[in-house]
Design a protein around this motif. Structure first.
Motif, short mmCIF file in Angstrom:
data_model
loop_
_atom_site.label_atom_id
_atom_site.label_comp_id
_atom_site.label_asym_id
_atom_site.label_seq_id
_atom_site.Cartn_x
_atom_site.Cartn_y
_atom_site.Cartn_z
N ALA A 98 0.84 -1.20 0.00
CA ALA A 98 0.00 0.00 0.00
C ALA A 98 0.87 1.25 0.00
N PHE A 99 0.39 2.23 -0.72
CA PHE A 99 1.10 3.48 -0.82
C PHE A 99 0.87 4.34 0.42
N LYS A 100 -0.31 4.24 0.98
CA LYS A 100 -0.66 5.08 2.12
C LYS A 100 -0.13 4.51 3.43
N PRO A 101 0.07 5.39 4.42
CA PRO A 101 0.50 4.89 5.73
C PRO A 101 -0.56 3.98 6.34
N LEU A 102 -0.09 2.99 7.05
CA LEU A 102 -0.97 2.05 7.73
C LEU A 102 -1.24 2.53 9.16
N ILE A 103 -2.49 2.50 9.53
CA ILE A 103 -2.85 2.89 10.91
C ILE A 103 -2.66 1.69 11.84
N PHE A 104 -1.82 1.86 12.87
CA PHE A 104 -1.66 0.81 13.89
C PHE A 104 -2.74 0.96 14.96
N TYR A 105 -2.98 2.22 15.28
CA TYR A 105 -3.86 2.52 16.40
C TYR A 105 -4.56 3.83 16.11
N SER A 106 -5.82 3.93 16.50
CA SER A 106 -6.50 5.21 16.34
C SER A 106 -7.38 5.51 17.55
N SER A 107 -7.56 6.78 17.82
CA SER A 107 -8.37 7.20 18.94
C SER A 107 -9.16 8.45 18.54
#
Lengths: 203, 528
Positions: B444-453
């Motif tokens: 994937a070109f976009k950053p991967l979300i590990f965690y979100s709040s």
């Protein structure tokens, strides 16, 4: 601006309960005074002393708690960027020793993990010792800290304490094992020369 | 003489009691202490900063649980002439913090037989480090997660105050490396400096000339602009200046951080503020404080303490006591503490003084990701000003690399904020969708979300405060949605000067070398 004649600048911070003699240690070392004049501590942020280690000039910037330890309210930012941390207790006062684990927790939370840590039992001039030297030593050893007993009043070991710290930090600096505070940050002192990239608004 | 080990009793007589350690309260505390007033500064939280604080990952994850219980007060200590005003202890109203993990504790093995060896190599190249939830938790203290992130203009009022008061020595800053905008469905670098403009390949040479001319002409014809555009929008002004569509986009949504409805003079003011701050410390006009925005109130608290203020966190603060026509004391624990003036955060203000108005909020999102939203050779510190879209408000995106001391190496910490319309997740979802991916596809070109709040920050100003005729109570508004602390500085100064009209606001604190010491001791006392 005067060019300072030193090769290294280290930030040393003191912590420990109120009344264990932190300010006295700093004032004894930097000014040779005891007891420190009462009024003058207002407005004093940190004290500076330049010492010689071998052939090098080392500037120590020594920070005191500004009284915020009294109600356990030291700002986290106080611990930031410290190279060495002196944890002080009073050898004639058991509760100041009993609080050490609390202080260590705070240090571990906010200071750099590589900070040089020194445990100091102060007031060895007093007759009513409650903490035997060996107990302090053991505590220091268990927590991977240097240990020294001092008397700010009699000037015992005070010079040695800070000189030892200066020497150790120099050694670490040479082996590049200091806490890494990236030098690429901006320190705002108002003296920073302006890079004029776009002077449109002044025409 | 034997010192007390730990004081549990606070001193009971002060010039000023400050309650709450938000930025405005902290600036006032420092200013009062600096001119020699005795100050007690307390907070009911066990940390500094209130809604302006920063937290490590573990503390951040616990934010929901650690809601403070409201405290019962004791009336017994009051006498007949006193009236009690309980302070509003809904203090830390972050009641809807959500946490989502997009990584597990199980190591997803990329060298499974299903995956070809070649893919495995790509995986290693693209995502050097595979994070598990536990890995991130282990690095918890490397995180400094702002509740209310702020950047500062290099020549804005806040930085000028840090310099003029000599508080700047407490902290270090990092320049924002680049300012981005979202334009035609893609991220674009906003040209900030002269060299940026010339290096930019998205705008033509003619546009470059027009843009330079526009910037240098802003100071001219000010009277004419005021006359002709007093009630018109900045967008209208830019359009009349015959600027191209993409230049208008850069200037309007990024450089002046405006919207389509921003009035012309405000837009020009913002543009000038941006330009004025260029080239002082870095390539963009913005600075971000190392270790997070939460350290900023603490700098003022430190100065306040250095000049003698008493600080006590984690205090059971019950309320104010009114006697005759002014506030005489504050009840903290079982102690009645007297003061001449009381400074309170808006969130602690007794209900009696608050008009019923609709509460306003900032919608906030916090994300831990694996790489920057736009590739770069170095580790960039990025400010993305994401324009309004359809029914969505403009969003401010601040992406911090580990060099900011706000997250561990090989991660990025991203803050997104906007003025709330519905709820945080809904207000920000278009922006999140365009910038990130949740799909653990390593190509994937976009950053991967590990965690979100997601959470909401209450942002009521003091317009709904009515102090009637009580002139020794001062109310500080909470966080605002400005990029920087400009409003906070002017509010703090205003309140301080209301309290002490004849005194200087935060004169320069002396450097250690400049301090005159008591002459009590004889020079012969100097050891060795």
């Amino acid at each position: 601006m005067i060019m300072d004649d030193y090769k290294f600048l280290f930030k040393v911070v003191l912590v420990g309960n109120a009344g264990v003699g932190k300010t006295c240690l700093v004032r004894r070392f930097t000014q040779g005074l005891f007891p420190p004049g009462q009024g003058a501590t207002i407005g004093v942020d940190f004290m500076i002393k330049t010492v010689d280690v071998g052939s090098e000039k080392v500037k120590l910037q020594i920070w005191d708690t500004a009284g915020q330890e009294r109600f356990r309210s030291i700002t986290q930012s106080y611990y930031r960027s410290a190279h060495a941390l002196i944890l002080v207790y009073d050898i004639s006062c058991q509760p100041t020793f009993d609080c050490l684990p609390d202080w260590l927790r705070e240090i571990e939370e906010y200071a750099s993990s590589k900070v040089l840590r020194v445990l100091v039992g102060n007031k060895i001039d007093r007759e009513d010792r409650e903490i035997p030297t060996v107990v302090g030593e053991e505590f220091a050893e268990r927590h991977n800290m240097y240990f020294l007993e001092t008397s700010a009043k009699e000037s015992d070991n005070v010079e040695r304490l800070f000189m030892q710290i200066a020497e150790d930090l120099m050694k670490q600096a040479r082996s590049r094992d200091l806490p890494r505070y990236d030098s690429n940050t901006t320190t705002i002192d108002g003296k920073t020369s302006t890079i004029s990239d776009f002077s449109c608004c002044s025409k | 003489m034997h010192f007390e080990i730990m004081d549990y009793e606070l001193p009971t007589n002060f010039d000023v009691v400050v309650v709450g350690t938000g930025i405005i309260e902290s600036i006032i505390s420092a200013a009062a202490s600096r001119i020699g007033k005795t100050v007690l500064h307390v907070d009911s939280n066990n940390f500094y900063g209130g809604l302006s604080s920063s937290f490590n990952l573990e503390s951040f994850l616990k934010l929901n649980i650690e809601k403070r219980k409201s405290i019962c007060m004791e009336h017994s200590s009051l006498n007949d002439t006193e009236t009690f005003f309980p302070i509003n202890n809904s203090d830390f109203t972050l009641d809807e913090v959500t946490h989502q993990w997009n990584i597990t504790n199980k190591n997803k093995n990329y060298s499974d037989e299903e995956n070809s060896a070649q893919e495995d190599i790509i995986a290693k190249e693209i995502c050097a480090k595979k994070w598990l939830k536990d890995d991130l938790l282990k690095e918890s203290r490397k995180f400094n997660i702002d509740l209310t992130p702020k950047v500062q203009y290099a020549r804005g009022d806040f930085i000028e105050l840090l310099i003029s008061s000599n508080i700047a020595r407490y902290s270090e800053y990092r320049s924002i490396t680049r300012v981005l905008t979202w334009f035609n469905n893609t991220l674009e670098v906003v040209p900030c400096s002269r060299s940026d403009i010339f290096a930019n390949n998205k705008i033509s040479i003619i546009e470059k000339r027009i843009l330079m001319k526009f910037f240098t002409s802003l100071d001219d014809n000010e009277d004419l602009i005021i006359k002709d555009y007093a009630s018109k929008t900045y967008k209208c002004f830019l359009t009349d200046k015959k600027l191209s569509k993409n230049l208008i986009h850069y200037i309007l949504y990024a450089i002046s951080n405006s919207t389509d409805s921003t009035l012309c003079l405000e837009g020009i003011g913002n543009t000038k503020k941006f330009l004025k701050s260029l080239g002082r410390f870095g390539k963009t006009p913005f600075l971000y404080s190392m270790f997070g925005s939460g350290d900023l109130p603490q700098e003022f608290c430190r100065l306040s303490a250095v000049f003698g203020s008493v600080f006590a966190l984690d205090q059971p603060i019950h309320g104010l006591i009114l006697e005759e026509n002014s506030f005489k004391s504050i009840l903290i624990g079982k102690q009645k503490i007297k003061a001449k003036n009381f400074v309170l955060g808006l969130n602690l203000t007794p209900d009696f003084f608050l008009n019923k108005v609709k509460k306003k909020f900032i919608s906030r999102g916090v994300f831990i990701t694996n790489k920057s939203i736009m590739d770069s050779d170095n580790e960039p510190l990025t400010l993305l000003l994401y324009p309004a879209e359809n029914d969505k408000n403009p969003c401010t995106v601040l992406e911090l690399p580990w060099l900011s001391s706000c997250c561990p190496k090989d991660t990025y910490l991203v803050h997104i904020s906007c003025n709330q319309i519905n709820n945080p997740e809904d207000d920000l979802k278009h922006c999140v969708k365009n910038l990130f991916t949740l799909n653990e596809d390593f190509k994937a070109f976009k950053p991967l979300i590990f965690y979100s709040s997601y959470f909401s920050i209450p942002t009521n100003s003091d317009e709904n405060v009515n102090l009637h005729d009580f002139n020794n109570l001062f109310i500080c508004p909470g966080p605002d949605s400005e990029l920087d602390f400009v409003t906070a500085v002017s509010k703090a100064k205003e309140l301080f000067l209301k309290m002490y009209p004849d005194d200087e606001f935060l004169p320069r604190a002396p450097d250690p070398e400049e301090i005159k010491w008591d002459g009590d001791e004889e020079p012969s006392d100097i050891a060795q």
